[in-house]
Write a protein that holds these residues in place. Structure first.
Motif, PDB file in Angstrom:
ATOM      1  N   GLU A 175       0.772  -1.385  -0.053  1.00 27.05           N
ATOM      2  CA  GLU A 175       0.092  -0.201  -0.153  1.00 27.05           C
ATOM      3  C   GLU A 175       0.947   1.244  -0.069  1.00 27.05           C
ATOM      4  O   GLU A 175       0.844   2.208   0.701  1.00 27.05           O
ATOM      5  CB  GLU A 175      -0.899  -0.036   1.348  1.00 27.05           C
ATOM      6  CG  GLU A 175      -2.161  -0.879   0.981  1.00 27.05           C
ATOM      7  CD  GLU A 175      -3.365  -0.726   1.889  1.00 27.05           C
ATOM      8  OE1 GLU A 175      -3.454   0.268   2.381  1.00 27.05           O
ATOM      9  OE2 GLU A 175      -3.772  -1.851   2.128  1.00 27.05           O
ATOM     10  N   THR A 176       1.775   1.244  -0.584  1.00 27.85           N
ATOM     11  CA  THR A 176       2.890   2.302  -1.062  1.00 27.85           C
ATOM     12  C   THR A 176       2.183   3.464  -1.351  1.00 27.85           C
ATOM     13  O   THR A 176       2.996   4.722  -0.565  1.00 27.85           O
ATOM     14  CB  THR A 176       4.089   1.757  -1.960  1.00 27.85           C
ATOM     15  OG1 THR A 176       5.205   2.787  -1.865  1.00 27.85           O
ATOM     16  CG2 THR A 176       3.516   1.770  -3.282  1.00 27.85           C
ATOM     17  N   ASP A 177       1.113   3.648  -1.947  1.00 28.08           N
ATOM     18  CA  ASP A 177       0.617   5.047  -2.061  1.00 28.08           C
ATOM     19  C   ASP A 177       0.192   5.666  -0.861  1.00 28.08           C
ATOM     20  O   ASP A 177       0.415   7.060  -0.722  1.00 28.08           O
ATOM     21  CB  ASP A 177      -0.400   5.005  -3.146  1.00 28.08           C
ATOM     22  CG  ASP A 177      -1.357   3.938  -2.927  1.00 28.08           C
ATOM     23  OD1 ASP A 177      -1.120   2.628  -2.411  1.00 28.08           O
ATOM     24  OD2 ASP A 177      -2.735   3.928  -3.052  1.00 28.08           O
ATOM     25  N   VAL A 180       3.395   7.250   1.245  1.00 19.12           N
ATOM     26  CA  VAL A 180       3.684   8.797   0.911  1.00 19.12           C
ATOM     27  C   VAL A 180       2.991   9.881   1.855  1.00 19.12           C
ATOM     28  O   VAL A 180       3.959  10.820   2.331  1.00 19.12           O
ATOM     29  CB  VAL A 180       3.214   9.137  -0.796  1.00 19.12           C
ATOM     30  CG1 VAL A 180       3.745  10.783  -0.929  1.00 19.12           C
ATOM     31  CG2 VAL A 180       3.716   8.248  -1.588  1.00 19.12           C
ATOM     32  N   PRO A 187       7.190   9.481  -4.421  1.00 17.87           N
ATOM     33  CA  PRO A 187       7.188   8.263  -5.376  1.00 17.87           C
ATOM     34  C   PRO A 187       8.625   8.126  -5.969  1.00 17.87           C
ATOM     35  O   PRO A 187       9.184   7.050  -5.971  1.00 17.87           O
ATOM     36  CB  PRO A 187       6.325   8.791  -6.403  1.00 17.87           C
ATOM     37  CG  PRO A 187       5.446   9.629  -5.767  1.00 17.87           C
ATOM     38  CD  PRO A 187       6.329  10.399  -4.778  1.00 17.87           C
ATOM     39  N   VAL A 215      -0.298  -1.735  -3.935  1.00 15.79           N
ATOM     40  CA  VAL A 215      -0.885  -0.505  -3.904  1.00 15.79           C
ATOM     41  C   VAL A 215      -2.226  -0.785  -3.125  1.00 15.79           C
ATOM     42  O   VAL A 215      -2.798  -1.785  -3.101  1.00 15.79           O
ATOM     43  CB  VAL A 215      -0.733   0.223  -5.159  1.00 15.79           C
ATOM     44  CG1 VAL A 215       0.568   0.833  -5.575  1.00 15.79           C
ATOM     45  CG2 VAL A 215      -1.489  -0.422  -6.373  1.00 15.79           C
ATOM     46  N   SER A 221      -6.086   7.714  -5.723  1.00 20.18           N
ATOM     47  CA  SER A 221      -4.550   7.819  -5.601  1.00 20.18           C
ATOM     48  C   SER A 221      -4.165   7.357  -6.998  1.00 20.18           C
ATOM     49  O   SER A 221      -2.713   7.021  -7.012  1.00 20.18           O
ATOM     50  CB  SER A 221      -3.959   6.795  -4.801  1.00 20.18           C
ATOM     51  OG  SER A 221      -4.663   7.085  -3.410  1.00 20.18           O
ATOM     52  N   ALA A 224      -0.527   8.881  -7.985  1.00 21.06           N
ATOM     53  CA  ALA A 224       0.558   8.333  -7.263  1.00 21.06           C
ATOM     54  C   ALA A 224       0.938   7.000  -7.617  1.00 21.06           C
ATOM     55  O   ALA A 224       2.210   6.589  -7.567  1.00 21.06           O
ATOM     56  CB  ALA A 224      -0.022   8.639  -5.737  1.00 21.06           C
ATOM     57  N   MET A 225       0.061   6.148  -7.689  1.00 19.78           N
ATOM     58  CA  MET A 225       0.097   4.623  -8.083  1.00 19.78           C
ATOM     59  C   MET A 225       0.928   4.572  -9.100  1.00 19.78           C
ATOM     60  O   MET A 225       2.055   3.900  -9.090  1.00 19.78           O
ATOM     61  CB  MET A 225      -1.153   4.066  -7.935  1.00 19.78           C
ATOM     62  CG  MET A 225      -1.613   3.721  -6.741  1.00 19.78           C
ATOM     63  SD  MET A 225      -3.204   2.558  -6.633  1.00 19.78           S
ATOM     64  CE  MET A 225      -4.345   3.353  -7.969  1.00 19.78           C
ATOM     65  N   LEU A 228       4.547   5.468  -8.596  1.00 17.70           N
ATOM     66  CA  LEU A 228       5.470   4.653  -7.634  1.00 17.70           C
ATOM     67  C   LEU A 228       5.934   3.541  -8.381  1.00 17.70           C
ATOM     68  O   LEU A 228       6.270   2.483  -7.820  1.00 17.70           O
ATOM     69  CB  LEU A 228       4.449   4.202  -6.522  1.00 17.70           C
ATOM     70  CG  LEU A 228       4.144   5.606  -5.478  1.00 17.70           C
ATOM     71  CD1 LEU A 228       2.882   5.413  -4.612  1.00 17.70           C
ATOM     72  CD2 LEU A 228       5.373   5.387  -4.598  1.00 17.70           C
TER      73      LEU A 228
END
Length: 357
Positions: A175-177, A180, A187, A215, A221, A224-225, A228
Protein backbone atom coordinates in the motif's frame (compact mmCIF):
# COMPACT_ATOMS: atom_id res chain seq x y z
CA UNK A 1 28.55 3.13 13.52
CA UNK A 2 25.11 2.71 12.03
CA UNK A 3 24.42 -0.37 14.12
CA UNK A 4 24.82 1.72 17.27
CA UNK A 5 22.41 4.31 15.89
CA UNK A 6 19.79 1.70 15.02
CA UNK A 7 20.21 0.03 18.41
CA UNK A 8 19.63 3.36 20.09
CA UNK A 9 16.52 3.89 18.02
CA UNK A 10 15.15 0.50 19.02
CA UNK A 11 15.90 1.12 22.66
CA UNK A 12 14.18 4.48 22.50
CA UNK A 13 11.07 2.84 21.08
CA UNK A 14 10.99 0.28 23.84
CA UNK A 15 11.53 -2.67 21.51
CA UNK A 16 10.34 -5.88 23.12
CA UNK A 17 12.72 -8.53 21.79
CA UNK A 18 16.39 -9.27 21.23
CA UNK A 19 18.23 -7.40 18.48
CA UNK A 20 19.80 -8.84 15.38
CA UNK A 21 23.23 -10.22 16.17
CA UNK A 22 22.24 -11.78 19.49
CA UNK A 23 22.93 -15.52 19.83
CA UNK A 24 20.31 -17.60 18.10
CA UNK A 25 18.27 -20.24 19.83
CA UNK A 26 18.12 -23.65 18.12
CA UNK A 27 14.65 -22.79 16.79
CA UNK A 28 16.08 -19.86 14.82
CA UNK A 29 18.17 -22.07 12.51
CA UNK A 30 17.04 -22.34 8.91
CA UNK A 31 15.96 -25.85 7.90
CA UNK A 32 18.47 -27.71 5.77
CA UNK A 33 15.74 -29.15 3.56
CA UNK A 34 13.76 -25.94 3.06
CA UNK A 35 14.05 -26.32 -0.72
CA UNK A 36 13.34 -29.96 -1.42
CA UNK A 37 10.86 -32.26 -3.11
CA UNK A 38 9.70 -32.78 -6.66
CA UNK A 39 8.21 -29.84 -8.53
CA UNK A 40 4.68 -30.23 -9.91
CA UNK A 41 4.53 -31.04 -13.61
CA UNK A 42 1.90 -30.86 -16.31
CA UNK A 43 -0.24 -28.01 -17.69
CA UNK A 44 -1.27 -26.74 -14.25
CA UNK A 45 2.25 -26.63 -12.79
CA UNK A 46 3.14 -23.16 -11.43
CA UNK A 47 5.60 -21.03 -13.36
CA UNK A 48 9.00 -19.93 -12.09
CA UNK A 49 7.33 -16.79 -10.69
CA UNK A 50 4.69 -18.91 -8.92
CA UNK A 51 1.82 -18.21 -11.29
CA UNK A 52 -0.75 -21.07 -11.25
CA UNK A 53 -1.98 -21.40 -14.86
CA UNK A 54 -5.21 -23.26 -14.07
CA UNK A 55 -6.57 -21.19 -11.20
CA UNK A 56 -5.47 -19.06 -8.27
CA UNK A 57 -3.83 -19.40 -4.86
CA UNK A 58 -6.11 -19.24 -1.81
CA UNK A 59 -4.29 -17.42 0.98
CA UNK A 60 -4.76 -15.36 4.11
CA UNK A 61 -3.16 -13.02 6.59
CA UNK A 62 -3.91 -14.40 10.05
CA UNK A 63 -2.86 -12.48 13.20
CA UNK A 64 -0.67 -14.21 15.75
CA UNK A 65 -2.44 -16.36 18.34
CA UNK A 66 -2.78 -15.16 21.92
CA UNK A 67 0.18 -17.37 22.87
CA UNK A 68 2.38 -15.56 20.33
CA UNK A 69 2.42 -18.39 17.80
CA UNK A 70 1.82 -17.76 14.11
CA UNK A 71 1.76 -21.49 13.49
CA UNK A 72 -1.05 -22.05 16.00
CA UNK A 73 -3.00 -19.14 14.52
CA UNK A 74 -2.73 -20.48 10.97
CA UNK A 75 -3.53 -24.08 11.91
CA UNK A 76 -6.55 -22.90 13.91
CA UNK A 77 -7.75 -20.81 10.99
CA UNK A 78 -7.32 -23.73 8.61
CA UNK A 79 -9.35 -25.98 10.91
CA UNK A 80 -12.18 -23.46 10.86
CA UNK A 81 -12.18 -23.00 7.09
CA UNK A 82 -11.86 -26.71 6.35
CA UNK A 83 -8.74 -26.62 4.18
CA UNK A 84 -5.04 -25.85 4.10
CA UNK A 85 -4.05 -22.42 2.86
CA UNK A 86 -1.95 -22.23 -0.28
CA UNK A 87 -0.33 -19.00 0.86
CA UNK A 88 0.39 -17.49 4.28
CA UNK A 89 0.97 -13.74 4.36
CA UNK A 90 2.93 -12.16 7.22
CA UNK A 91 4.32 -8.71 7.95
CA UNK A 92 7.75 -7.61 9.21
CA UNK A 93 9.45 -4.36 10.10
CA UNK A 94 13.15 -3.49 9.72
CA UNK A 95 14.02 -3.52 13.41
CA UNK A 96 16.09 -6.68 13.16
CA UNK A 97 14.35 -8.08 16.25
CA UNK A 98 13.54 -11.78 16.37
CA UNK A 99 9.88 -11.07 17.00
CA UNK A 100 9.04 -8.88 14.00
CA UNK A 101 12.24 -7.88 12.21
CA UNK A 102 13.52 -11.32 11.27
CA UNK A 103 12.37 -12.71 7.94
CA UNK A 104 11.51 -16.40 7.97
CA UNK A 105 10.87 -16.97 11.65
CA UNK A 106 10.78 -20.58 12.87
CA UNK A 107 6.97 -20.57 12.57
CA UNK A 108 7.15 -19.25 9.03
CA UNK A 109 9.71 -21.87 8.09
CA UNK A 110 7.54 -24.68 9.43
CA UNK A 111 4.41 -23.36 7.75
CA UNK A 112 6.38 -22.92 4.55
CA UNK A 113 7.17 -26.62 4.31
CA UNK A 114 3.89 -27.20 2.47
CA UNK A 115 2.57 -23.71 1.85
CA UNK A 116 3.77 -20.64 -0.01
CA UNK A 117 4.96 -17.71 2.07
CA UNK A 118 4.51 -14.03 1.33
CA UNK A 119 6.61 -11.63 3.38
CA UNK A 120 5.59 -7.99 3.61
CA UNK A 121 8.71 -6.03 4.61
CA UNK A 122 8.12 -2.51 5.88
CA UNK A 123 10.82 0.18 5.98
CA UNK A 124 9.78 1.11 9.50
CA UNK A 125 10.42 0.19 13.12
CA UNK A 126 7.20 -0.75 14.89
CA UNK A 127 6.57 0.67 18.34
CA UNK A 128 4.61 -2.33 19.61
CA UNK A 129 4.73 -6.09 19.02
CA UNK A 130 3.22 -7.17 15.70
CA UNK A 131 2.29 -3.57 14.90
CA UNK A 132 -0.55 -3.82 17.40
CA UNK A 133 -1.72 -0.20 17.29
CA UNK A 134 -0.12 0.72 13.95
CA UNK A 135 2.47 3.10 15.43
CA UNK A 136 5.93 3.18 13.88
CA UNK A 137 9.01 5.17 12.97
CA UNK A 138 9.85 5.59 9.29
CA UNK A 139 13.39 4.78 8.20
CA UNK A 140 12.80 6.69 4.97
CA UNK A 141 12.97 5.58 1.33
CA UNK A 142 15.82 7.96 0.64
CA UNK A 143 17.90 6.24 3.32
CA UNK A 144 17.03 2.77 2.01
CA UNK A 145 17.99 3.79 -1.54
CA UNK A 146 21.29 5.30 -0.40
CA UNK A 147 22.49 1.99 1.04
CA UNK A 148 22.63 3.41 4.55
CA UNK A 149 20.93 0.36 6.04
CA UNK A 150 22.44 -2.33 3.84
CA UNK A 151 24.98 -4.00 6.09
CA UNK A 152 23.19 -3.82 9.44
CA UNK A 153 19.53 -4.24 8.43
CA UNK A 154 19.01 -5.45 4.86
CA UNK A 155 21.87 -7.86 4.25
CA UNK A 156 21.34 -10.18 7.25
CA UNK A 157 17.71 -10.73 6.26
CA UNK A 158 18.56 -11.14 2.58
CA UNK A 159 21.05 -13.84 3.51
CA UNK A 160 18.36 -15.62 5.53
CA UNK A 161 16.05 -15.63 2.52
CA UNK A 162 18.86 -16.94 0.34
CA UNK A 163 19.66 -19.72 2.83
CA UNK A 164 15.98 -20.71 2.98
CA UNK A 165 16.20 -21.62 -0.68
CA UNK A 166 12.48 -21.94 -1.39
CA UNK A 167 10.79 -19.32 -3.50
CA UNK A 168 8.95 -16.72 -1.45
CA UNK A 169 6.78 -13.76 -2.37
CA UNK A 170 8.15 -10.43 -1.12
CA UNK A 171 6.22 -7.16 -0.95
CA UNK A 172 8.20 -4.06 -0.01
CA UNK A 173 6.13 -1.37 1.73
CA UNK A 174 2.72 -2.62 0.62
CA UNK A 175 0.00 0.00 0.00
CA UNK A 176 2.86 2.27 -0.88
CA UNK A 177 0.59 5.07 -2.16
CA UNK A 178 -0.69 5.56 1.40
CA UNK A 179 2.87 5.68 2.75
CA UNK A 180 3.69 8.84 0.83
CA UNK A 181 1.25 10.68 3.11
CA UNK A 182 2.79 8.95 6.15
CA UNK A 183 6.17 10.54 5.47
CA UNK A 184 8.10 7.64 3.96
CA UNK A 185 9.20 9.81 1.05
CA UNK A 186 8.31 10.76 -2.51
CA UNK A 187 7.29 8.39 -5.30
CA UNK A 188 10.69 8.87 -6.89
CA UNK A 189 12.39 7.91 -3.63
CA UNK A 190 10.21 4.81 -3.33
CA UNK A 191 11.14 3.67 -6.83
CA UNK A 192 14.81 4.15 -5.97
CA UNK A 193 14.42 2.27 -2.68
CA UNK A 194 12.51 -0.60 -4.29
CA UNK A 195 15.08 -0.95 -7.05
CA UNK A 196 17.94 -0.79 -4.54
CA UNK A 197 16.39 -3.55 -2.43
CA UNK A 198 15.74 -5.67 -5.51
CA UNK A 199 19.33 -5.20 -6.70
CA UNK A 200 20.70 -5.94 -3.24
CA UNK A 201 18.94 -9.32 -3.21
CA UNK A 202 20.39 -10.04 -6.63
CA UNK A 203 23.91 -8.95 -5.62
CA UNK A 204 23.85 -11.28 -2.62
CA UNK A 205 22.56 -14.16 -4.73
CA UNK A 206 19.08 -14.41 -3.22
CA UNK A 207 17.34 -15.31 -6.45
CA UNK A 208 14.47 -17.19 -4.78
CA UNK A 209 12.32 -14.05 -4.36
CA UNK A 210 9.17 -13.37 -6.38
CA UNK A 211 8.64 -9.61 -6.32
CA UNK A 212 5.19 -8.22 -5.56
CA UNK A 213 4.40 -4.52 -5.97
CA UNK A 214 1.38 -3.66 -3.81
CA UNK A 215 -0.75 -0.51 -3.85
CA UNK A 216 -4.12 0.26 -2.31
CA UNK A 217 -5.99 0.11 -5.60
CA UNK A 218 -7.95 3.20 -4.55
CA UNK A 219 -8.48 5.15 -7.76
CA UNK A 220 -8.33 8.49 -5.98
CA UNK A 221 -4.59 7.73 -5.74
CA UNK A 222 -4.23 6.84 -9.42
CA UNK A 223 -1.56 9.43 -10.23
CA UNK A 224 0.51 8.45 -7.19
CA UNK A 225 0.21 4.73 -7.94
CA UNK A 226 1.41 5.26 -11.49
CA UNK A 227 4.42 7.28 -10.29
CA UNK A 228 5.29 4.59 -7.73
CA UNK A 229 5.74 1.75 -10.21
CA UNK A 230 9.39 0.58 -10.25
CA UNK A 231 9.18 -0.88 -13.76
CA UNK A 232 8.50 -4.26 -15.33
CA UNK A 233 12.09 -5.44 -14.84
CA UNK A 234 11.70 -5.14 -11.06
CA UNK A 235 8.19 -6.54 -10.57
CA UNK A 236 6.81 -10.07 -11.02
CA UNK A 237 3.27 -9.53 -9.69
CA UNK A 238 1.12 -6.41 -9.28
CA UNK A 239 -1.19 -6.33 -6.29
CA UNK A 240 -3.84 -4.27 -4.55
CA UNK A 241 -5.79 -4.19 -1.27
CA UNK A 242 -9.48 -3.50 -1.81
CA UNK A 243 -12.44 -4.19 0.46
CA UNK A 244 -16.17 -3.92 0.83
CA UNK A 245 -16.06 -1.77 3.95
CA UNK A 246 -19.78 -1.01 3.89
CA UNK A 247 -20.74 0.77 7.16
CA UNK A 248 -17.20 0.54 8.52
CA UNK A 249 -16.42 3.74 6.61
CA UNK A 250 -19.70 5.39 7.37
CA UNK A 251 -21.39 4.61 4.06
CA UNK A 252 -24.42 2.58 3.13
CA UNK A 253 -22.98 1.36 -0.17
CA UNK A 254 -22.70 -2.42 -0.22
CA UNK A 255 -20.25 -3.55 -2.90
CA UNK A 256 -20.36 -7.14 -4.00
CA UNK A 257 -17.06 -8.87 -4.71
CA UNK A 258 -16.78 -7.71 -8.31
CA UNK A 259 -17.79 -4.12 -7.51
CA UNK A 260 -15.13 -4.01 -4.81
CA UNK A 261 -12.35 -5.49 -6.96
CA UNK A 262 -13.02 -4.79 -10.63
CA UNK A 263 -12.27 -1.01 -10.72
CA UNK A 264 -8.77 -1.38 -9.24
CA UNK A 265 -8.11 -4.52 -11.27
CA UNK A 266 -9.02 -2.85 -14.56
CA UNK A 267 -7.00 0.25 -13.69
CA UNK A 268 -3.89 -1.81 -12.91
CA UNK A 269 -4.26 -3.75 -16.15
CA UNK A 270 -4.75 -0.57 -18.19
CA UNK A 271 -2.16 1.70 -16.57
CA UNK A 272 0.52 -0.54 -15.01
CA UNK A 273 0.74 -3.88 -16.82
CA UNK A 274 -1.60 -6.00 -18.90
CA UNK A 275 0.57 -9.10 -18.69
CA UNK A 276 1.70 -9.30 -15.05
CA UNK A 277 -0.33 -11.59 -12.77
CA UNK A 278 -2.54 -9.77 -10.29
CA UNK A 279 -2.77 -10.53 -6.58
CA UNK A 280 -5.57 -9.44 -4.29
CA UNK A 281 -3.02 -9.05 -1.50
CA UNK A 282 -5.72 -8.08 0.99
CA UNK A 283 -9.46 -8.47 0.53
CA UNK A 284 -12.50 -8.93 2.76
CA UNK A 285 -16.01 -7.72 3.39
CA UNK A 286 -17.53 -6.11 6.45
CA UNK A 287 -20.77 -7.67 7.74
CA UNK A 288 -24.27 -6.33 7.33
CA UNK A 289 -25.99 -6.65 10.71
CA UNK A 290 -29.36 -6.10 9.06
CA UNK A 291 -28.83 -8.94 6.57
CA UNK A 292 -26.21 -11.46 7.77
CA UNK A 293 -26.67 -13.63 4.68
CA UNK A 294 -25.10 -10.86 2.61
CA UNK A 295 -21.66 -11.58 4.04
CA UNK A 296 -22.00 -15.32 3.44
CA UNK A 297 -23.10 -14.78 -0.16
CA UNK A 298 -20.30 -12.23 -0.79
CA UNK A 299 -17.73 -14.95 -0.17
CA UNK A 300 -19.65 -17.88 -1.61
CA UNK A 301 -19.95 -16.11 -4.97
CA UNK A 302 -16.21 -15.49 -5.33
CA UNK A 303 -15.49 -18.62 -7.44
CA UNK A 304 -17.90 -17.50 -10.16
CA UNK A 305 -16.89 -13.85 -9.92
CA UNK A 306 -13.12 -14.39 -10.01
CA UNK A 307 -13.33 -16.02 -13.42
CA UNK A 308 -14.33 -12.59 -14.74
CA UNK A 309 -10.93 -11.29 -13.51
CA UNK A 310 -8.70 -13.89 -15.19
CA UNK A 311 -5.38 -12.18 -14.39
CA UNK A 312 -6.03 -12.56 -10.65
CA UNK A 313 -3.85 -15.49 -9.65
CA UNK A 314 -3.85 -15.15 -5.85
CA UNK A 315 -6.47 -14.04 -3.30
CA UNK A 316 -5.29 -13.28 0.23
CA UNK A 317 -7.95 -12.73 2.87
CA UNK A 318 -7.29 -10.11 5.54
CA UNK A 319 -8.55 -11.84 8.67
CA UNK A 320 -8.25 -9.01 11.16
CA UNK A 321 -10.72 -6.34 12.36
CA UNK A 322 -9.78 -2.77 11.47
CA UNK A 323 -11.27 -1.51 14.74
CA UNK A 324 -13.25 -2.75 17.73
CA UNK A 325 -16.52 -1.70 16.11
CA UNK A 326 -18.62 -4.69 15.00
CA UNK A 327 -19.21 -3.04 11.61
CA UNK A 328 -15.44 -3.21 11.00
CA UNK A 329 -15.00 -6.91 11.77
CA UNK A 330 -13.45 -8.26 8.57
CA UNK A 331 -12.75 -11.73 9.96
CA UNK A 332 -14.31 -14.99 8.83
CA UNK A 333 -13.79 -16.81 12.11
CA UNK A 334 -17.44 -17.69 12.61
CA UNK A 335 -20.98 -17.06 11.47
CA UNK A 336 -22.18 -16.35 7.93
CA UNK A 337 -18.80 -15.04 6.80
CA UNK A 338 -17.14 -18.32 7.72
CA UNK A 339 -19.87 -20.30 5.96
CA UNK A 340 -19.37 -18.40 2.71
CA UNK A 341 -15.58 -18.43 2.89
CA UNK A 342 -15.53 -22.20 3.56
CA UNK A 343 -17.77 -22.74 0.55
CA UNK A 344 -15.60 -20.61 -1.73
CA UNK A 345 -12.44 -22.41 -0.66
CA UNK A 346 -13.81 -25.74 -1.87
CA UNK A 347 -13.87 -24.65 -5.50
CA UNK A 348 -11.44 -26.44 -7.82
CA UNK A 349 -10.18 -23.07 -9.08
CA UNK A 350 -8.47 -22.68 -5.68
CA UNK A 351 -7.05 -26.22 -5.63
CA UNK A 352 -3.76 -25.73 -7.45
CA UNK A 353 -0.55 -27.76 -6.93
CA UNK A 354 1.65 -25.94 -4.41
CA UNK A 355 5.35 -26.32 -5.26
CA UNK A 356 7.67 -27.56 -2.48
CA UNK A 357 10.46 -25.21 -3.53
Amino acid sequence: MLLVVVAALLAGLGIWAGRAGEPRSPGDALPRDAASGELPSGPCAPTTTLVPPCGAWWGAYVPYAANGSLKDAVLGFEKRIGRKLDLVYNYHDMSGTQLDGQLLTPDEQELGEDRLLMLAWESTVWTEPHHENWTETQLGWRNIASGRYDEEILDPQIRRVKAYGKRVFLSFDQETDARVEEGAGTPEEFVAAYRHLHDRFRKLGADNVVWVWTVSGYLGSADAMKALYPGDAYVDWIAMDQYNYYQCHGTTDWKDFLRSQRPGYEWLRAHISDDKPVMLAEFATAPDAGDPARQRDWYARIPAAIRELPAVKALVHWNRPTSEEPVCDLTVDDGPGLEGYREAGKDEYFRQPVPPR
